[in-house]
Design a protein around this motif. Structure first.
Motif, PDB file in Angstrom:
ATOM      1  N   ASP A 117       0.834  -1.204   0.000  1.00 11.06           N
ATOM      2  CA  ASP A 117       0.000   0.000   0.000  1.00 11.06           C
ATOM      3  C   ASP A 117       0.869   1.255   0.000  1.00 11.06           C
ATOM      4  OD1 ASP A 117      -2.282  -1.541  -0.013  1.00 11.06           O
ATOM      5  OD2 ASP A 117      -2.717  -1.263   2.126  1.00 11.06           O
ATOM      6  N   ALA A 118       1.939   1.242   0.787  1.00 11.89           N
ATOM      7  CA  ALA A 118       2.836   2.395   0.849  1.00 11.89           C
ATOM      8  C   ALA A 118       3.532   2.612  -0.490  1.00 11.89           C
ATOM      9  CB  ALA A 118       3.870   2.204   1.953  1.00 11.89           C
ATOM     10  N   GLN A 119       3.938   1.524  -1.132  1.00 13.56           N
ATOM     11  CA  GLN A 119       4.596   1.641  -2.433  1.00 13.56           C
ATOM     12  C   GLN A 119       3.640   2.185  -3.483  1.00 13.56           C
ATOM     13  OE1 GLN A 119       6.100  -2.327  -2.994  1.00 13.56           O
ATOM     14  NE2 GLN A 119       7.984  -1.888  -1.903  1.00 13.56           N
ATOM     15  N   LYS A 120       2.390   1.761  -3.433  1.00 15.61           N
ATOM     16  CA  LYS A 120       1.400   2.276  -4.378  1.00 15.61           C
ATOM     17  C   LYS A 120       1.194   3.764  -4.164  1.00 15.61           C
ATOM     18  CE  LYS A 120      -1.154  -2.026  -4.875  1.00 15.61           C
ATOM     19  NZ  LYS A 120      -2.390  -2.751  -4.519  1.00 15.61           N
ATOM     20  N   GLY A 121       1.157   4.173  -2.915  1.00 16.89           N
ATOM     21  CA  GLY A 121       0.997   5.596  -2.606  1.00 16.89           C
ATOM     22  C   GLY A 121       2.144   6.432  -3.112  1.00 16.89           C
ATOM     23  N   CYS A 122       3.372   5.902  -3.020  1.00 23.08           N
ATOM     24  CA  CYS A 122       4.540   6.621  -3.512  1.00 23.08           C
ATOM     25  C   CYS A 122       4.519   6.741  -5.023  1.00 23.08           C
ATOM     26  CB  CYS A 122       5.835   5.915  -3.087  1.00 23.08           C
ATOM     27  SG  CYS A 122       6.175   6.065  -1.330  1.00 23.08           S
TER      28      CYS A 122
END
Length: 71
Positions: free
Chosen positions: A62-67
């Motif tokens: 999820d964090a990678q998608k947000g970045c």
């Protein structure tokens, strides 16, 4: 499970390892002992490890998608 845990720990960040230990209600050292075959995980601990690694993986994805959305 030992081989998968060993591989997971090898590629995990120190923060992820500490998070895994906290979620499993144990220490990073105990997780390392399990991963390296010096201890055997109880069925309960094996379940906690499995669930926690999925939670951490999901949070990381999820964090990678947000970045990538911001970039």
């Amino acid at each position: 499970m030992t081989n998968r845990l060993h591989k997971w720990l090898k590629f995990a960040t120190p923060d992820e390892i500490r998070t895994l230990a906290r979620l499993c209600e144990t220490s990073p050292a105990y997780l390392s002992q399990i991963a390296n075959g010096h201890r055997r995980a109880s069925a309960e601990m094996a379940g906690k490890i499995e669930q926690a690694t999925f939670e951490i993986r999901d949070e990381t994805e999820d964090a990678q998608k947000g970045c990538s959305r911001r970039g």
